[in-house]
Design a protein around this motif. Structure first.
Motif, PDB file in Angstrom:
ATOM      1  N   PRO A  48      43.706  44.123  38.078  1.00 53.73           N
ATOM      2  CA  PRO A  48      43.028  43.518  39.234  1.00 53.73           C
ATOM      3  C   PRO A  48      41.664  44.142  39.494  1.00 53.73           C
ATOM      4  N   SER A  49      40.729  43.300  39.877  1.00 53.73           N
ATOM      5  CA  SER A  49      39.400  43.764  40.279  1.00 53.73           C
ATOM      6  C   SER A  49      38.954  42.927  41.469  1.00 53.73           C
ATOM      7  N   GLY A  50      37.877  43.324  42.081  1.00 55.34           N
ATOM      8  CA  GLY A  50      37.432  42.646  43.290  1.00 55.34           C
ATOM      9  C   GLY A  50      38.085  43.252  44.522  1.00 55.34           C
ATOM     10  N   VAL A  51      37.629  42.823  45.675  1.00 54.80           N
ATOM     11  CA  VAL A  51      38.145  43.367  46.934  1.00 54.80           C
ATOM     12  C   VAL A  51      39.507  42.754  47.229  1.00 54.80           C
ATOM     13  N   GLY A  52      40.516  43.575  47.185  1.00 55.78           N
ATOM     14  CA  GLY A  52      41.892  43.159  47.438  1.00 55.78           C
ATOM     15  C   GLY A  52      42.795  44.370  47.287  1.00 55.78           C
TER      16      GLY A  52
END
Length: 200
Positions: A48-52
């Motif tokens: 997973p990548s990105g804001v989360g």
């Protein structure tokens, strides 16, 4: 001595719980939507990548900390204005009490902005530095300016522990590395066949 007991009905309790849930979930949803508009620097299949996930939770923690600082700043500013209106002789002593919460709000808002909108290793580094400046350092300033004792279970110690945990996560976890394009994120993307999406 007369005591007053307030009773809440089941519906009132459910309404309060629902309002609290909305107060938490709506800002989290809004932050996630805004942050998703800015893509991560690297994307790797299966990672997973990105804001989360924990990154989103970290941003929410910083927001809670910033809101707390803003609340204390506003409250102290009101008291300061009242004292200064009675006598300007107390202008500087009263103004000094506003410095810690103002500094905390300022630095924490910069950290939040860097994590939400920034997509570079510089933004990540700035967020970490500002988290330290707005957290433990300001807590120490608060003890100095307000004459509060430093205790093991007090604010500086708690903020120090929280900031250490946040720093370790931001600097050594895969999601922030890919999201902000750090050197470790680049190595991970190259080794796993990831792709570079964009950098800001």
């Amino acid at each position: 001595m007369e005591t007053t007991v307030v009773h809440f009905s089941g519906m009132q309790v459910m309404l309060m719980i629902a309002l609290c849930a909305i107060a938490v979930l709506v800002p989290v949803w809004a932050i996630r939507r805004i942050a998703r508009a800015v893509p991560p620097v690297y994307q790797v299949p299966g990672i997973p990548s990105g804001v989360g996930g924990l990154l989103l939770f970290t941003i929410v923690l910083l927001i809670v900390e910033a809101v707390n600082a803003l609340y204390h700043f506003g409250r102290a500013a009101g008291e300061a204005a009242r004292v200064i209106s009675m006598s300007t002789d107390y202008l500087w002593p009263v103004a000094q009490t506003l410095i810690p919460d103002f500094a905390a709000s300022f630095f924490l808002l910069i950290a939040i902005g860097a994590l939400v909108f920034g997509r570079s290793s510089v933004a990540l580094g700035a967020a970490v530095v500002c988290a330290w400046l707005g957290g433990p350092l300001v807590a120490v300033l608060r003890t100095i300016y307000l004459g509060l004792p430093i205790e093991l279970a007090g604010e500086p110690t708690g903020l120090l522990f929280l900031t250490v945990v946040v720093t370790l996560y931001l600097l050594f976890s895969n999601r922030p590395a890919l999201t902000y394009g750090t050197a470790s994120g680049r190595r991970l993307a190259l080794s796993r066949g990831g792709s570079a999406v964009g950098e800001r």
